[in-house]
Design an enzyme around this catalytic site. Structure first.
Site, PDB file in Angstrom:
ATOM      1  N   CYS A  30     -76.521 -18.391 -20.479  1.00 53.98           N
ATOM      2  CA  CYS A  30     -77.428 -18.970 -19.487  1.00 53.98           C
ATOM      3  C   CYS A  30     -78.832 -18.363 -19.596  1.00 53.98           C
ATOM      4  CB  CYS A  30     -76.805 -18.807 -18.107  1.00 53.98           C
ATOM      5  SG  CYS A  30     -77.317 -20.083 -16.971  1.00 53.98           S
ATOM      6  N   HIS A  45     -71.088 -20.133 -18.222  1.00 54.82           N
ATOM      7  CA  HIS A  45     -70.729 -18.741 -17.897  1.00 54.82           C
ATOM      8  C   HIS A  45     -69.259 -18.465 -18.225  1.00 54.82           C
ATOM      9  CE1 HIS A  45     -74.342 -17.440 -15.619  1.00 54.82           C
ATOM     10  NE2 HIS A  45     -74.487 -18.741 -15.464  1.00 54.82           N
ATOM     11  N   GLU A  63     -67.845 -15.780 -18.552  1.00 57.86           N
ATOM     12  CA  GLU A  63     -67.380 -14.585 -17.833  1.00 57.86           C
ATOM     13  C   GLU A  63     -66.820 -14.941 -16.456  1.00 57.86           C
ATOM     14  OE1 GLU A  63     -70.432 -15.540 -18.174  1.00 57.86           O
ATOM     15  OE2 GLU A  63     -71.635 -15.044 -16.408  1.00 57.86           O
TER      16      GLU A  63
HETATM   17  N1  GLN Z   1     -82.101 -20.902 -14.206  1.00 60.66           N
HETATM   18  C1  GLN Z   1     -82.019 -19.599 -14.767  1.00 60.66           C
HETATM   19  C2  GLN Z   1     -83.204 -19.285 -15.695  1.00 60.66           C
HETATM   20  O1  GLN Z   1     -83.965 -20.150 -15.981  1.00 60.66           O
HETATM   21  C3  GLN Z   1     -80.727 -19.405 -15.526  1.00 60.66           C
HETATM   22  C4  GLN Z   1     -79.555 -19.541 -14.599  1.00 60.66           C
HETATM   23  C5  GLN Z   1     -78.408 -18.621 -14.896  1.00 60.66           C
HETATM   24  O2  GLN Z   1     -78.501 -17.689 -15.722  1.00 60.66           O
HETATM   25  N2  GLN Z   1     -77.325 -18.824 -14.201  1.00 60.66           N
HETATM   26  O3  GLN Z   1     -83.346 -18.171 -16.097  1.00 60.66           O
END
Ligand code: GLN
Length: 185
Positions: A79, A168, A170
């Site tokens: 992410c 994710h 995890e």
């Molecule tokens: N929206 C976040 C970003 O742009 C990422 C979201 C997340 O890691 N759950 O960094």
């Protein structure tokens, strides 16, 4: 096997649990001196990429981490971690580590659809659960290779020693993605 988990901000504890479950040793990277010894791989967790990028610069961690990645250290970014790795962020001039050949789009699923859970095929693993939280997706790849797609959008990719996931792993029961990463050593 010893894996460093970037622990500046965001969802790093869940990664630590998964890695321990897979039999790896872990340590947290919070400051420059934490990376000045030998280890076998690194995790860049989810969180807020803007905040993490700023902290990496302030703590003088950006350059040494980039060098290790370019020297072949296995790294997994989830992410926000995926955003840190990307060589380009769509409609944004920011580049953080910029080591991975792909363009990513932040908050790509919009505010309403920001968080959802699904399952999809992951190349080399099979069908796995995927949890998305205000997730980015990978708009296009250059040197990276797509490993998973949802509705035609790339949500996982690998570029040699680098693995990036929009979701994710995890947070789900399966440890398959962490095992895949540990096998990249
Ligand atoms: N929206 C976040 C970003 O742009 C990422 C979201 C997340 O890691 N759950 O960094």
């Amino acid at each position: 096997m010893k894996i460093g988990v970037l622990a500046l901000q965001g969802a790093f504890i869940e990664h630590e649990k998964k890695l321990i479950e897979c039999g790896a040793d872990i340590f947290e990277i919070r400051q420059r001196r934490d990376i000045e010894h030998s280890f076998d791989g690194m995790i860049l967790p989810g969180g807020e990429s803007t905040v993490m990028g700023k902290l990496l610069l302030e703590l003088d961690l950006m350059q040494p981490i980039r060098e290790r990645i370019l020297n072949g250290m296995p790294v997994m970014g989830t992410c926000a971690g995926l955003i840190l790795l990307a060589e380009r962020i769509a409609e944004d001039n920011t580049v953080h580590l910029g080591t991975m050949g792909m363009t990513v789009r932040r908050n790509a699923y919009g505010r309403q659809l920001g968080s959802f859970h699904t399952a999809a095929q992951f190349e080399g693993i099979g069908r796995i659960p995927m949890t998305f939280i205000r997730a980015p997706y990978i708009e296009s790849v250059t040197s990276a290779e797509a490993l998973a797609e949802i509705d035609g959008r790339i949500v996982a990719a690998r570029d040699r020693n680098q693995l990036a996931l929009a979701f994710h792993p995890e947070l789900d029961e399966s440890a398959a993605v962490h095992e895949y990463f540990l096998n990249m050593q």
